[in-house]
Design an enzyme around this catalytic site. Structure first.
Site, short mmCIF file in Angstrom:
data_model
loop_
_atom_site.label_atom_id
_atom_site.label_comp_id
_atom_site.label_asym_id
_atom_site.label_seq_id
_atom_site.Cartn_x
_atom_site.Cartn_y
_atom_site.Cartn_z
CE LYS A 1 111.88 24.47 81.00
NZ LYS A 1 110.31 24.86 81.23
CG ASP B 1 108.02 18.07 86.38
OD1 ASP B 1 108.42 17.60 85.46
OD2 ASP B 1 108.23 19.26 86.68
#
Length: 399
Positions: free
Chosen positions: A215, A190
């Site tokens: 994000k 991730d």
């Protein structure tokens, strides 16, 4: 007319693989629209595509938008380019991307994951797939001996966040990759906090990179999206089939927004890093602050690893209070004016979050305490505002 035809043919001759990163985010894997010459890919707001005969689409790449859509394809090509991957896939959220990877496994399989994970990832692993017969092990991935002791014939995947959410722990991607390759395991990273501007897991040996593109990749707090990038074409085909068969694809308008965000990723990340370092230094020297978690600080236990595998240190900063009181954290958060109290991160605006009550509330309290998420922990997503305004806001909220 002649000039128009020439414009349509004009494409960058330099290969995406040869571009520097700042060029890749703008041009990598991208092409002018072939029908109009549009510089930005149009938003193909369509669910289906015409066929000239049954089973013969006008364009062999597009039949139905769940399988492929030109706007989403442009974004997926950008994903692959900036992560140096063979294939990118765009999802309706970061958790949808994670879910797609997990659908590769069955009851009896085992997955080893980092002990400090985003709350939504932990919730999916334990409360959704944990009930399907897949066994999960959560371990400090810096204890390579303990990690290797968990590997057995049923182990299929290793899942790592680095830096982690919210404690900013790091894992040595290259060292872990050597172990996963030795045991023929898939290795997923991730990369949401670091972004490919700061860190490229595929280059360090990972097989899969996941992003919550909500994000930093999107960067403007206006879209929910996820990404997977792989370096093996066959694995990419498998994951695309799983995405197509289950339907968690990203719509064309959202694809357009994320692609637009990527084109300024390098500029935004430079400022996020600059501001993040100054905010971390300010907090480290404040008498009311006990501990600051930021890999750019020399006091951070993984500072040297961060220098080794990251280009910079990012804009995420977490900290605790000298008093250790949850009430002090809540008071601080309520007094902020420039920082916005909200979940999420990675937007141009600065955000503040209380992990125990917000993003990581789904993790049981005893587990939170075990890994270090205390009730006085605050997580900041440092934006791109003027640093003097950000520091002044922190000062007044701490007074």
């Amino acid at each position: 007319m002649q000039k128009h035809r020439h414009y349509l043919k004009s494409q960058l001759k330099i290969k995406s693989t040869d571009m520097k990163f700042n060029t890749k985010v703008i041009h990598g894997g991208q092409h002018h629209d072939p029908s109009t010459g549009a510089v930005m890919p149009p938003v193909y707001q369509t669910s289906t595509f015409v066929q000239t005969s049954p089973g013969k689409p006008l364009n062999e790449n597009y039949e139905y938008s769940r399988a492929a859509n030109p706007t989403r394809s442009a974004l997926e090509n950008a994903f692959a380019s900036i992560e140096n991957g063979a294939r990118g896939l765009a999802f309706s959220s970061g958790l949808a991307a994670t879910d797609c990877v997990l659908r590769s496994f069955k009851a009896g399989d085992e997955i080893i994951a980092m002990d400090d994970l985003y709350g939504g990832t932990y919730r999916m692993f334990t409360r959704i797939y944990g009930n399907s017969g897949i066994k999960f092990h959560f371990v400090d991935m810096n204890d390579l001996e303990k990690f290797q002791s968990l590997i057995n014939e049923n182990t299929k995947l290793v899942w790592v966040e680095t830096p982690t959410n919210p404690l900013m722990k790091l894992a040595d991607i290259e060292a872990i990759a050597k172990i996963t390759k030795k045991h023929n395991l898939l290795f997923a990273v991730d990369n949401t906090f670091a972004t490919p501007y700061l860190q490229k897991p595929l280059d360090l040996g990972a097989d899969i990179v996941m992003h919550s593109a909500t994000k930093y990749l999107g960067g403007h707090s206006d879209v929910i999206a996820g990404a997977l990038i792989v370096k093996d074409e066959k694995l990419g085909e498998q994951l695309h089939f799983q995405q197509f068969a289950t339907g968690a694809t990203l719509g064309p308008m959202d694809s357009f927004l994320v692609l637009r965000g990527i084109k300024t990723l390098h500029l935004r990340m430079q400022r996020h890093c600059e501001n993040g370092e100054k905010v971390a230094a300010f907090l480290e020297n404040h008498p009311k602050i006990k501990a600051v978690y930021y890999p750019g600080l020399k006091s951070h236990p993984f500072h040297e690893l961060a220098k080794k595998q990251m280009k910079g240190f990012g804009g995420m900063v977490s900290f605790t209070f000298t008093s250790g009181k949850k009430e002090d954290a809540i008071s601080f958060l309520e007094k902020l004016e420039v920082f916005t109290l909200a979940e999420s991160l990675g937007g141009v605006e600065s955000l503040a979050n209380h992990p125990a009550l917000m993003t990581h509330a789904s993790i049981p309290e005893d587990k939170r305490k075990e890994i270090g998420i205390s009730d006085d922990l605050v997580r900041l997503s440092v934006g791109v505002e003027d640093i003097d305004d950000l520091l002044a806001d922190l000062e007044q909220a701490l007074s």
